[in-house]
Design a protein around this motif. Structure first.
Motif, short mmCIF file in Angstrom:
data_model
loop_
_atom_site.label_atom_id
_atom_site.label_comp_id
_atom_site.label_asym_id
_atom_site.label_seq_id
_atom_site.Cartn_x
_atom_site.Cartn_y
_atom_site.Cartn_z
N ASP A 75 3.56 -0.87 7.72
CA ASP A 75 3.76 -1.62 6.48
C ASP A 75 5.18 -2.18 6.43
OD1 ASP A 75 1.26 -1.34 5.31
OD2 ASP A 75 1.77 0.61 4.46
N ARG A 76 5.34 -3.29 5.73
CA ARG A 76 6.68 -3.82 5.47
C ARG A 76 7.36 -2.93 4.43
NH1 ARG A 76 6.61 -9.20 7.56
NH2 ARG A 76 5.73 -8.79 9.62
N GLU A 77 8.64 -2.87 4.51
CA GLU A 77 9.40 -2.09 3.54
C GLU A 77 9.36 -2.76 2.18
OE1 GLU A 77 10.98 0.79 3.91
OE2 GLU A 77 10.50 1.01 6.05
N ALA A 78 9.28 -1.96 1.13
CA ALA A 78 9.38 -2.50 -0.22
C ALA A 78 10.76 -3.12 -0.39
CB ALA A 78 9.17 -1.40 -1.26
N GLY A 79 10.81 -4.22 -1.15
CA GLY A 79 12.08 -4.90 -1.37
C GLY A 79 12.41 -5.93 -0.32
N SER A 80 11.41 -6.29 0.54
CA SER A 80 11.69 -7.23 1.62
C SER A 80 11.47 -8.68 1.20
CB SER A 80 10.81 -6.93 2.83
OG SER A 80 9.45 -7.08 2.51
N SER A 81 11.08 -8.93 -0.04
CA SER A 81 10.82 -10.30 -0.49
C SER A 81 12.10 -11.11 -0.46
CB SER A 81 10.25 -10.29 -1.91
OG SER A 81 9.07 -9.55 -1.97
N LEU A 82 11.93 -12.41 -0.19
CA LEU A 82 13.08 -13.32 -0.22
C LEU A 82 13.54 -13.53 -1.64
CD1 LEU A 82 12.04 -16.01 2.40
CD2 LEU A 82 13.75 -14.23 2.67
#
Length: 276
Positions: free
Chosen positions: A269-276
């Protein structure tokens, strides 16, 4: 995982291929003007640079083109390459990306461009009712085009993230969302869970403000939110906690954290908080 039940017709396929070309063109525009050193930038996919992302698309396009052009050769070659995995301990996906990433960027870009045009021509020539062999279930040409569009968009997101670029969402996201909805049962089974029998209503806000819907209107379980967020989720390009998606009901709530529109294992999974 492509949907084997996508309606097939020459007009549907032509539209899908046009959308695939457009989506590929967006990604092409991101990488075409890069300095050679920028092809070595890390993307959110562990161990994969910008070059790895483009190399993977070129590799998969080549396999897809072979399946469309010569199904018997695809079966023989895929059996040879993937059948040797347990004994050799190889990973053809990783190996294909690594080999391509070792090319000069200009050569890799030219190879990807030529390969995706060969694929489009091969898919356009497939008979309407023919099912093409694949590494997962066989699929019609429209399903394969949809899957290629989904993967191009998803790997394009990795490149955009590496470059710090925000792409404008388009109506082409409907294809990605469609695969995300149609693969709900697969998402459960790939996690060792029984495929749910409870229907789920999916209501997404399209980029133009319209509404895209799937499932019975009276279903108790439902998923709502922006189409972009749903597509980022089902391609596993963002963590569930970073997306404005709402789930109501036991099945819908269990589905979102494991949703995926692609075949194979889910991966990290991608880490939480990875949004641009």
């Amino acid at each position: 995982m492509a949907d084997p039940n996508v309606p097939e017709s020459s007009s549907v396929l032509a539209g899908l291929l046009a959308d695939l070309r457009a989506e590929s063109g967006v990604l092409d525009g991101l990488v075409a003007a890069l300095d050679p050193d920028d092809w070595a930038l890390d993307t959110p996919a562990t161990g994969w640079t910008v070059a790895h992302q483009i190399a993977h698309l070129a590799w998969t396009d080549d396999w897809s083109e072979l399946a469309a052009r010569d199904p018997e050769a695809f079966v023989a070659e895929s059996g040879r390459v993937f059948g040797e995995l347990p004994a050799a301990g190889a990973d053809p996906v990783e190996d294909g990306a690594a080999r391509g990433a070792g090319e000069r960027p200009a050569a890799l870009l030219a190879r990807w461009r030529a390969g995706r045009e060969r694929l489009a021509a091969a898919l356009a020539a497939v008979p309407a009712d023919a099912r093409l062999p694949w590494l997962g279930p066989p699929m019609k040409a429209a399903s394969m085009a949809t899957a290629r569009l989904m993967e191009t968009w998803a790997h394009g997101q990795d490149v955009a993230d590496a470059l710090g670029v925000r792409r404008e969402p388009t109506a082409r996201l409907r294809h990605v969302a469609h695969l995300g909805v149609r693969t709900m049962g697969f998402a459960f089974t790939v996690h060792g869970l029984p495929a749910p029998q409870t229907p789920v209503r999916v209501e997404l806000t399209a980029p133009d403000g319209g509404s895209w819907t799937w499932g019975p209107a009276d279903a108790g379980d439902r998923v709502t939110g922006p189409a972009l967020d749903f597509c980022l989720l089902v391609t596993r390009r963002r963590h569930r906690d970073d997306l404005a998606l709402t789930a109501v009901g036991e099945v819908a709530t269990a589905w979102l954290p494991i949703a995926q529109a692609f075949a194979g294992p889910p991966g990290a999974d991608r880490e939480a908080g990875s949004s641009l």
